[in-house]
Design a protein around this motif. Structure first.
Motif, PDB file in Angstrom:
ATOM      1  N   TYR A  63      -6.173  -3.870 -10.219  1.00 30.65           N
ATOM      2  CA  TYR A  63      -5.714  -5.159 -10.742  1.00 30.65           C
ATOM      3  C   TYR A  63      -6.934  -6.029 -11.014  1.00 30.65           C
ATOM      4  O   TYR A  63      -7.879  -6.059 -10.216  1.00 30.65           O
ATOM      5  CB  TYR A  63      -4.785  -5.851  -9.750  1.00 30.65           C
ATOM      6  CG  TYR A  63      -3.493  -5.116  -9.507  1.00 30.65           C
ATOM      7  CD1 TYR A  63      -2.319  -5.488 -10.150  1.00 30.65           C
ATOM      8  CD2 TYR A  63      -3.437  -4.041  -8.622  1.00 30.65           C
ATOM      9  CE1 TYR A  63      -1.116  -4.803  -9.930  1.00 30.65           C
ATOM     10  CE2 TYR A  63      -2.257  -3.354  -8.394  1.00 30.65           C
ATOM     11  CZ  TYR A  63      -1.100  -3.742  -9.048  1.00 30.65           C
ATOM     12  OH  TYR A  63       0.075  -3.060  -8.827  1.00 30.65           O
ATOM     13  N   ARG A  66      -2.747  -5.202 -14.690  1.00 36.93           N
ATOM     14  CA  ARG A  66      -2.875  -3.935 -13.977  1.00 36.93           C
ATOM     15  C   ARG A  66      -3.511  -2.940 -14.934  1.00 36.93           C
ATOM     16  O   ARG A  66      -3.089  -2.822 -16.096  1.00 36.93           O
ATOM     17  CB  ARG A  66      -1.513  -3.430 -13.515  1.00 36.93           C
ATOM     18  CG  ARG A  66      -1.602  -2.234 -12.566  1.00 36.93           C
ATOM     19  CD  ARG A  66      -0.219  -1.803 -12.118  1.00 36.93           C
ATOM     20  NE  ARG A  66       0.482  -1.092 -13.179  1.00 36.93           N
ATOM     21  CZ  ARG A  66       1.813  -0.984 -13.262  1.00 36.93           C
ATOM     22  NH1 ARG A  66       2.587  -1.582 -12.373  1.00 36.93           N
ATOM     23  NH2 ARG A  66       2.362  -0.298 -14.241  1.00 36.93           N
ATOM     24  N   PRO A 120      -3.206  -9.887  -3.782  1.00 33.85           N
ATOM     25  CA  PRO A 120      -1.801  -9.550  -3.598  1.00 33.85           C
ATOM     26  C   PRO A 120      -1.271 -10.197  -2.326  1.00 33.85           C
ATOM     27  O   PRO A 120      -1.999 -10.366  -1.338  1.00 33.85           O
ATOM     28  CB  PRO A 120      -1.842  -8.025  -3.456  1.00 33.85           C
ATOM     29  CG  PRO A 120      -3.170  -7.760  -2.790  1.00 33.85           C
ATOM     30  CD  PRO A 120      -4.111  -8.811  -3.311  1.00 33.85           C
ATOM     31  N   TRP A 121       0.006 -10.550  -2.359  1.00 32.16           N
ATOM     32  CA  TRP A 121       0.684 -10.987  -1.136  1.00 32.16           C
ATOM     33  C   TRP A 121       2.134 -10.558  -1.229  1.00 32.16           C
ATOM     34  O   TRP A 121       2.862 -11.035  -2.098  1.00 32.16           O
ATOM     35  CB  TRP A 121       0.574 -12.493  -0.924  1.00 32.16           C
ATOM     36  CG  TRP A 121       1.166 -12.885   0.401  1.00 32.16           C
ATOM     37  CD1 TRP A 121       2.373 -13.477   0.625  1.00 32.16           C
ATOM     38  CD2 TRP A 121       0.587 -12.636   1.687  1.00 32.16           C
ATOM     39  NE1 TRP A 121       2.588 -13.621   1.962  1.00 32.16           N
ATOM     40  CE2 TRP A 121       1.516 -13.120   2.647  1.00 32.16           C
ATOM     41  CE3 TRP A 121      -0.601 -12.059   2.120  1.00 32.16           C
ATOM     42  CZ2 TRP A 121       1.260 -13.027   4.014  1.00 32.16           C
ATOM     43  CZ3 TRP A 121      -0.848 -11.976   3.487  1.00 32.16           C
ATOM     44  CH2 TRP A 121       0.084 -12.465   4.411  1.00 32.16           C
ATOM     45  N   ASP A 155       5.170  -8.909  -2.449  1.00 29.14           N
ATOM     46  CA  ASP A 155       5.495  -8.334  -3.745  1.00 29.14           C
ATOM     47  C   ASP A 155       5.009  -9.206  -4.895  1.00 29.14           C
ATOM     48  O   ASP A 155       5.497  -9.109  -6.012  1.00 29.14           O
ATOM     49  CB  ASP A 155       7.006  -8.118  -3.865  1.00 29.14           C
ATOM     50  CG  ASP A 155       7.808  -9.407  -3.697  1.00 29.14           C
ATOM     51  OD1 ASP A 155       7.219 -10.452  -3.333  1.00 29.14           O
ATOM     52  OD2 ASP A 155       9.028  -9.376  -3.925  1.00 29.14           O
ATOM     53  N   ARG A 156       4.015 -10.040  -4.607  1.00 30.34           N
ATOM     54  CA  ARG A 156       3.508 -10.958  -5.622  1.00 30.34           C
ATOM     55  C   ARG A 156       1.993 -10.829  -5.786  1.00 30.34           C
ATOM     56  O   ARG A 156       1.315 -10.268  -4.939  1.00 30.34           O
ATOM     57  CB  ARG A 156       3.840 -12.410  -5.248  1.00 30.34           C
ATOM     58  CG  ARG A 156       5.339 -12.718  -5.234  1.00 30.34           C
ATOM     59  CD  ARG A 156       5.617 -13.993  -4.479  1.00 30.34           C
ATOM     60  NE  ARG A 156       5.455 -13.808  -3.044  1.00 30.34           N
ATOM     61  CZ  ARG A 156       5.348 -14.806  -2.170  1.00 30.34           C
ATOM     62  NH1 ARG A 156       5.381 -16.055  -2.581  1.00 30.34           N
ATOM     63  NH2 ARG A 156       5.211 -14.551  -0.883  1.00 30.34           N
ATOM     64  N   ILE A 157       1.505 -11.385  -6.877  1.00 25.02           N
ATOM     65  CA  ILE A 157       0.072 -11.551  -7.103  1.00 25.02           C
ATOM     66  C   ILE A 157      -0.173 -13.043  -7.276  1.00 25.02           C
ATOM     67  O   ILE A 157       0.534 -13.716  -8.033  1.00 25.02           O
ATOM     68  CB  ILE A 157      -0.404 -10.795  -8.354  1.00 25.02           C
ATOM     69  CG1 ILE A 157      -0.161  -9.294  -8.208  1.00 25.02           C
ATOM     70  CG2 ILE A 157      -1.891 -11.074  -8.626  1.00 25.02           C
ATOM     71  CD1 ILE A 157      -0.387  -8.523  -9.490  1.00 25.02           C
ATOM     72  N   LYS A 166       4.535  -8.661  -8.716  1.00 23.39           N
ATOM     73  CA  LYS A 166       3.627  -7.525  -8.810  1.00 23.39           C
ATOM     74  C   LYS A 166       4.192  -6.418  -9.684  1.00 23.39           C
ATOM     75  O   LYS A 166       3.451  -5.715 -10.371  1.00 23.39           O
ATOM     76  CB  LYS A 166       3.319  -6.990  -7.407  1.00 23.39           C
ATOM     77  CG  LYS A 166       2.186  -5.982  -7.371  1.00 23.39           C
ATOM     78  CD  LYS A 166       1.768  -5.656  -5.951  1.00 23.39           C
ATOM     79  CE  LYS A 166       2.873  -4.993  -5.174  1.00 23.39           C
ATOM     80  NZ  LYS A 166       2.472  -4.605  -3.807  1.00 23.39           N
ATOM     81  N   PHE A 211       5.408  -8.635 -13.417  1.00 21.36           N
ATOM     82  CA  PHE A 211       4.373  -9.456 -14.071  1.00 21.36           C
ATOM     83  C   PHE A 211       4.983 -10.699 -14.719  1.00 21.36           C
ATOM     84  O   PHE A 211       4.432 -11.259 -15.670  1.00 21.36           O
ATOM     85  CB  PHE A 211       3.550  -8.639 -15.073  1.00 21.36           C
ATOM     86  CG  PHE A 211       2.323  -8.034 -14.445  1.00 21.36           C
ATOM     87  CD1 PHE A 211       1.067  -8.509 -14.741  1.00 21.36           C
ATOM     88  CD2 PHE A 211       2.447  -6.997 -13.538  1.00 21.36           C
ATOM     89  CE1 PHE A 211      -0.064  -7.963 -14.146  1.00 21.36           C
ATOM     90  CE2 PHE A 211       1.328  -6.430 -12.934  1.00 21.36           C
ATOM     91  CZ  PHE A 211       0.068  -6.923 -13.235  1.00 21.36           C
TER      92      PHE A 211
END
Length: 254
Positions: A50, A63, A88-89, A91-93, A108, A111
């Protein structure tokens, strides 16, 4: 971080003389990298690379296929934003911006934009330790933030031989330590997250010489990603034509 013209008179701290573990490197493999990418953030997770890029009108979070360098998914920031570090955290970016005090939260997998978080000051690098996000802002401090609210938890001044080390840029969490690019240098430093003490210095001088073909209009080293499953370390730079898998080689003490 910032545009190539900002802070043009940077003078890095004397990391060459630091009384810490010193590392050189061995290039394991070179992978394709978009030479138009002004790389700001980088991480590797679940088999995917990423990356975030900067510059107004060219800032994205995406990605990328490691082997080919091809973009698989992408989120475009609005033209007024200058993208910065990502992490990342769950299920998110989460992606920072340089001067707007706004972080974008995207899914994630999808998008798609899921929300925003706010902070004061500039945004440069971002990573996490499994509990808090860790952010750099171009100074000598690391900010530890609650990943849900972005509220400050604590901050740590980074020092080398007892002196502040500023221009901390892109960040990566590796085996209990924070690794940070030092802007406008060929150095990465390893930082104890509890004390802020620099415990290691990686000298990546000459790395770009290993890029296949002509390097072209390149900018500074920036971008650290770690594949925790296979213990592979990747680095690149702004407008670099290659991303490198490297192995750190400890240098003898002076």
């Amino acid at each position: 971080m910032a545009s190539p013209v900002a802070h043009a008179q940077v003078v890095a701290a004397p990391v060459e003389a630091a009384n810490v573990t010193r590392f050189g490197y061995r290039v394991v493999k070179a992978y394709p990298h978009d030479p138009k990418a002004f790389t700001e953030g980088l991480f590797f997770l679940d088999g995917h690379l990423y990356e975030s890029t900067g510059m107004e009108g060219a800032s994205v979070i995406r990605r990328v296929d490691l082997d080919t360098g091809k973009v698989q998914r992408q989120f475009d920031l609005a033209p007024e934003y200058f993208g910065e570090g990502i992490a990342p955290w769950k299920d998110r970016i989460i992606g920072l911006t340089w001067k707007h005090g706004k972080a974008f939260v995207i899914g994630k997998a999808s998008f798609a934009l899921e929300g925003h978080l706010t902070y004061s000051g500039e945004g440069w690098g971002l990573t996490h330790d499994g509990q808090n996000l860790i952010m750099s802002d171009g100074t000598d401090r690391l900010r530890f933030l609650d990943p849900e609210s972005f509220r400050p938890v604590r901050d740590v001044p980074v020092t080398i031989r007892g002196k502040p080390l500023d221009y901390l840029n892109e960040l990566e969490w590796i085996d209990g330590a924070v690794y940070a690019n030092i802007w406008q240098t060929d150095y990465i430093v390893r930082i104890d997250p509890r004390t802020g003490t620099v415990t290691g210095v990686v000298d990546l001088s000459g790395l770009l010489d290993h890029a296949p073909g002509k390097a072209g209009n390149v900018d500074v080293l920036n971008g650290i990603a770690y594949d925790a499953q296979t213990r592979r370390l990747f680095v690149t730079g702004k407008y670099w034509p290659a991303l490198f898998e490297i192995e750190l080689v400890e240098k003898p003490a002076n």
